[in-house]
Design a protein around this motif. Structure first.
Motif, short mmCIF file in Angstrom:
data_model
loop_
_atom_site.label_atom_id
_atom_site.label_comp_id
_atom_site.label_asym_id
_atom_site.label_seq_id
_atom_site.Cartn_x
_atom_site.Cartn_y
_atom_site.Cartn_z
N ARG A 144 61.92 -3.62 119.55
CA ARG A 144 61.67 -2.01 120.18
C ARG A 144 60.19 -1.70 120.31
NH1 ARG A 144 64.42 -2.02 115.73
NH2 ARG A 144 63.02 -0.39 114.68
N SER A 145 59.98 -0.84 121.58
CA SER A 145 58.57 -0.27 122.07
C SER A 145 58.03 0.58 120.43
CB SER A 145 58.41 0.61 122.96
OG SER A 145 58.59 0.08 124.17
N GLU A 146 58.35 1.45 120.08
CA GLU A 146 57.54 2.08 119.06
C GLU A 146 57.51 1.01 117.56
OE1 GLU A 146 56.31 4.89 119.38
OE2 GLU A 146 56.13 4.29 121.33
N TYR A 147 57.67 0.18 117.23
CA TYR A 147 58.04 -0.24 115.66
C TYR A 147 57.00 -1.65 116.44
CZ TYR A 147 59.89 -3.70 112.60
OH TYR A 147 59.79 -4.36 111.40
N GLN A 148 57.16 -2.05 117.41
CA GLN A 148 55.54 -2.83 117.77
C GLN A 148 54.38 -1.93 117.23
OE1 GLN A 148 57.60 -5.64 116.95
NE2 GLN A 148 57.16 -6.57 118.31
N ARG A 149 54.47 -0.97 118.06
CA ARG A 149 53.40 -0.05 118.35
C ARG A 149 53.31 0.07 117.03
NH1 ARG A 149 51.35 2.97 122.13
NH2 ARG A 149 53.68 3.59 123.39
N LEU A 150 53.63 0.35 115.98
CA LEU A 150 53.94 0.47 114.52
C LEU A 150 53.09 -0.79 113.90
CD1 LEU A 150 53.42 2.12 111.99
CD2 LEU A 150 55.62 1.67 111.75
N GLU A 153 48.90 -1.53 114.94
CA GLU A 153 48.30 -0.46 114.01
C GLU A 153 48.59 -0.70 112.83
OE1 GLU A 153 49.53 3.90 113.08
OE2 GLU A 153 49.34 4.34 114.99
N VAL A 159 45.30 -0.97 119.69
CA VAL A 159 47.44 -0.75 120.05
C VAL A 159 47.24 -0.34 122.07
CG1 VAL A 159 49.14 0.71 120.24
CG2 VAL A 159 47.85 -0.01 118.65
N GLU A 161 47.95 1.42 125.50
CA GLU A 161 48.98 2.16 126.15
C GLU A 161 49.87 1.01 126.87
OE1 GLU A 161 48.88 5.61 129.65
OE2 GLU A 161 46.82 4.67 128.82
N ASP A 167 63.50 -1.93 124.41
CA ASP A 167 63.92 -0.57 124.87
C ASP A 167 63.63 -0.21 126.25
OD1 ASP A 167 61.92 -0.68 123.43
OD2 ASP A 167 61.66 1.60 123.79
#
Length: 256
Positions: A144-150, A153, A159, A161, A167
């Motif tokens: 998932r995009s937000e999981y990988q963003r976390l 980070e 990180v 854009e 997802d």
């Protein structure tokens, strides 16, 4: 951090570089080792430290193909993880987990997994150098995009854009639409965009077939499953580039 001093420039060779995350930028195998070291103490207490390597290898191979089914949109994330852990428990003599047992296991495992997230030592420098050269950088990933963003980070990585995760379309790599979407969001022509990943088929070959410049990051000793030399030679013959470290990226892409 000084970014890869002396490494050849990619400016003029490509306009964008897309990266995989797990075992490409982030040492996910190391994080899995930390997670299973913790989880095994509670859920596989009969195993000793000498068994940890085999447990992690089994988890990464995912012989049941459950994570791959998740990336095809056939299983939910928790569903595939429950099937996967029960397959591993079956192999190593653990109890089969029901829904409540899985929730308990997942809390223990995930906390240790996230605590183990760390960047490969060449990853930060590679991203910084590309950005300094004006090359667009992004991520295409089967999580998932937000999981990988976390994850990026917390691992201490820049990180980007552009992060295209499973997802976005409800499915992931090796579908060519993921790679092309990454290039679209970067604003680059796929033919002028490199994709770098640790998996020969799902990453490098699939990106090449999607019209990008696929690069296989074959870090020594990190393959998730054995590969035959015939597989490797066939992929290289189809245009896949092979590197062992990110410092080699410019040389590999400049061979055309």
């Amino acid at each position: 951090m000084t970014a890869l001093p002396g490494a050849p420039s990619l400016a003029g060779v490509v306009d964008g570089v897309l990266f995989d995350v797990d075992d490409t930028l982030v040492d996910t195998r190391g994080a899995f080792t930390a997670a299973w070291a913790t989880a095994a103490e509670r859920f596989l207490p009969h195993l000793g430290p000498e068994d940890l390597e085999a447990v992690v290898a089994h988890w990464r191979r995912d012989e049941g193909g459950y994570y791959a089914a998740y990336t095809r949109g056939e299983l939910g994330y928790d569903e595939q993880r429950l099937l996967r852990v029960n397959a591993l428990h079956g192999q190593f003599g653990g109890h089969q987990l029901d829904e409540a047992g899985f929730a308990d296991w997942n809390e223990v495992f995930e906390a240790a997994f996230q605590g183990g997230w760390a960047a490969f030592e060449d990853a930060v420098a590679a991203i910084e150098r590309l950005s300094a050269e004006g090359i667009a950088v992004g991520v295409v990933t089967n999580a998932r995009s937000e999981y990988q963003r976390l994850k990026l980070e917390r691992a201490g990585l820049p990180v980007p854009e552009v992060i295209v995760g499973v997802d976005v379309f409800g499915f992931g790599k090796p579908d060519p639409r993921l790679f092309r979407e990454g290039a679209t969001r970067l604003g680059t022509d796929p033919a002028r965009t490199a994709y770098v990943g640790d998996e020969l088929h799902v990453d490098a070959l699939a990106a090449t077939q999607a019209g990008l410049r696929g690069v296989w990051l074959d870090r020594p000793g990190t393959r998730g499953r054995p590969l035959g030399e015939d597989e490797i030679e066939a992929a290289l013959a189809r245009g896949v580039r092979r590197i062992e470290r990110l410092e080699e990226l410019a040389d590999a892409l400049g061979e055309d």
